[in-house]
Design an enzyme around this catalytic site. Structure first.
Site, short mmCIF file in Angstrom:
data_model
loop_
_atom_site.label_atom_id
_atom_site.label_comp_id
_atom_site.label_asym_id
_atom_site.label_seq_id
_atom_site.Cartn_x
_atom_site.Cartn_y
_atom_site.Cartn_z
N LYS A 1 0.93 -1.15 -0.09
CA LYS A 1 0.02 -0.01 0.05
C LYS A 1 0.91 1.25 -0.07
CE LYS A 1 -3.92 1.81 2.44
NZ LYS A 1 -4.88 1.81 3.57
N SER B 1 -9.72 1.32 2.88
CA SER B 1 -9.05 2.26 1.84
C SER B 1 -7.65 1.47 1.15
CB SER B 1 -8.24 3.25 2.72
OG SER B 1 -7.50 2.52 3.85
N SER C 1 -9.88 -1.08 6.81
CA SER C 1 -9.40 -0.95 5.66
C SER C 1 -8.57 -2.09 5.15
CB SER C 1 -8.71 0.45 5.37
OG SER C 1 -9.60 1.52 5.47
N1 GLN Z 1 -13.53 3.59 6.27
C1 GLN Z 1 -12.97 3.89 7.32
C2 GLN Z 1 -12.52 5.47 7.35
O1 GLN Z 1 -12.88 6.05 6.18
C3 GLN Z 1 -11.69 3.26 7.77
C4 GLN Z 1 -10.61 3.67 6.93
C5 GLN Z 1 -9.45 2.57 7.57
O2 GLN Z 1 -9.64 1.94 7.95
N2 GLN Z 1 -7.99 3.44 6.92
O3 GLN Z 1 -12.14 6.00 8.28
#
Ligand code: GLN
Length: 488
Positions: free
Chosen positions: A76, A151, A175
């Site tokens: 990532k 994400s 994510s």
């Molecule tokens: N969907 C969640 C957010 O937008 C989690 C994102 C994540 O785990 N990085 O904060």
């Protein structure tokens, strides 16, 4: 070659069936030919891939290879890579070339793994659909009109489409697990502090945790063996000894108590997803597990709690992006104030700005007690719910997401609808627990993920349940049509 697991590829490399150079060429070719449809990579440095593969081949020849030597792994684009652009999906860091490696990257390098490329992601890891990236949305290999989840959507899509055998992701509120579920792959978020956060660009420091994403629990275990461990340079990393995460994979599930939180099976769960999860639970029962009804009474508070705490932490973490030290800087600032405002106006996208505003508000004098402090108190209650559950059961199971992958654009104008996607994943981060998503069926050709949650540091147990489930089912072996039928 591209369809083999990390475990199989490791064997093939050590048995000299193929070299790391051949393997790396295979994935580089697939990325070049297929990634136009998915947009799962932001950067691929071919020369660096081939140089690392050659070094791995020397190590394989010398007989000093580890389980990951010569295996290409996608990372990532939130993990700093020395000399290689690390954008975090943002215009703000479009030109950022870190002078050091994240600890996790150092560990993979130590083991001889090959950095295949940097994967696309929601900007600063804020999102559940991978539509907030400066580099454009990622598309789901199962149906390119759908989101891959976020994400870590680039990592999930790359692994699902066999552009990489495995990848890394980060999980602040879901994510790793949510994109794994949407793309039909396996992903585990370890216990908070199990994997070092050094060099992982911070979103919400008390929640962020890195973990592996692969096509099977066994492959996740192999990656976790490399990633996990104390880091003296990260004061929040755990000093508890790691274990061999492969050692318990084959253990029997006889007598395992699996808790089913009633709050995870109620209103809001799509019927098709519910049926897949019920069938998966029957499978686990057939493997010897006992299903126990449990309750997590504060579950309904995890969305409001997370969406105060995460933006609050993000607003302070992101204050460092000011155009002075690194990253984007606006042209011809007239004074310091102009430099700050225009740099941040140009460098950040809409979702990141929304979080900074919400977080700054929640932390401001006069509101701190009402929002931030209150959210911290509720966080404690959410954590206590899990502590009492784990007095009765060994593992908690339920859906990873309320429904399968949705269409690109379907929720991008409605932040609240997007935040609701995280309803089953957030509490795990708030409590610092390990959580995993395992492929558990399809609804109208869209993958469904089964979520497994364990007590702190029970990664090996979750991987054991995931592995036994994968020995009994074939969901994790299904491949999206858009990525198969290739002559590589
Ligand atoms: N969907 C969640 C957010 O937008 C989690 C994102 C994540 O785990 N990085 O904060």
């Amino acid at each position: 070659m591209h369809d083999k697991s990390v475990a199989q590829l490791g064997e093939g490399l050590r048995d000299k069936q193929f070299s790391s150079l051949e393997l790396s060429h295979c994935f580089l070719d697939r990325i070049a030919r297929l990634d136009g449809a998915y947009n799962s990579f932001i950067s691929v440095d071919e020369d660096a891939v081939l140089a690392a593969a050659r070094a791995a081949d020397e190590r394989l020849a010398a007989g000093t290879a580890t389980a990951l030597t010569g295996i290409p792994i996608a990372h990532k684009d939130i993990f700093c890579t020395n000399g290689m652009r690390t954008s975090c999906g943002s215009r703000m860091l479009d030109n950022f070339v870190p002078p050091y490696d994240a600890t996790l990257i150092t560990k993979f390098n130590r083991d001889g793994a090959v950095i295949l490329g940097k994967t696309n992601m929601d900007e600063f890891a804020m999102g559940s659909s991978n539509e907030s990236s400066y580099y454009g949305p990622v598309r789901n290999p199962w149906d390119t009109t759908l989101v891959p989840g976020g994400s870590s959507g680039g990592s999930a899509a790359a692994v699902a489409a066999m552009l990489a055998p495995a990848a890394t992701g980060t999980d602040t509120g879901g994510s790793i697990r949510q994109p794994a579920a949407f793309c039909g792959i396996t992903g585990i978020k370890p216990t908070y502090g199990r994997v070092s956060r050094l060099g992982m660009i911070a979103f919400a420091s008390s929640l962020d945790q890195a973990g592996p994403m692969a096509r099977s629990a066994e492959d996740c275990a192999l990656l976790l063996n490399s990633m996990a461990g104390h880091d003296p340079l990260d004061s929040t990393s755990s000093e508890l000894a790691t274990q061999d995460y492969c050692s318990q994979l084959g253990d029997s599930l006889q007598g395992l108590r699996i808790g089913l939180p009633r709050e995870y099976f109620g209103e809001g769960l799509a019927a098709g997803t519910a049926s897949c999860i019920e069938a998966a639970l029957k499978e686990l029962e057939a493997l010897g597990a006992t299903l126990v009804d449990v309750s997590l009474p504060h579950s309904h508070l995890s969305i409001p709690t997370y969406y105060v705490l995460a933006p609050a932490e993000a607003s302070t973490n992101l204050s460092r992006f000011d155009g002075v030290r690194y990253g984007h800087r606006c042209d011809n600032p007239v004074d310091l104030h102009d430099l700050y405002t225009r740099t941040r106006e140009e460098g950040f996208g809409a979702e990141v700005k929304r979080r900074i505003l919400v977080g700054t508000y929640a932390l401001s004098a006069g509101y701190y007690d009402a929002y931030y402090k209150k959210a911290q108190q509720v966080r404690r209650l959410i954590k206590q719910d899990f502590t009492s559950c784990f007095e009765q059961v060994d593992v908690i199971a339920g859906p990873t997401t309320p429904g399968p992958a949705f269409a690109l654009g379907a929720k991008s104008d409605d932040p609240l609808a997007m935040y609701l996607e995280d309803v089953y994943t957030l509490a795990v981060n708030l409590a610092g627990l390990p959580g995993m998503s395992v492929p558990a069926g399809f609804v109208a050709d869209k993958p469904v993920g089964l979520q497994l949650i364990g007590p702190h540091f029970a990664e090996a147990r979750l991987l054991n349940v995931g592995h036994r489930f994968q020995q009994a089912t074939d969901w994790h072996t299904r491949r999206p049509a858009s990525a198969t039928g290739e002559a590589v």
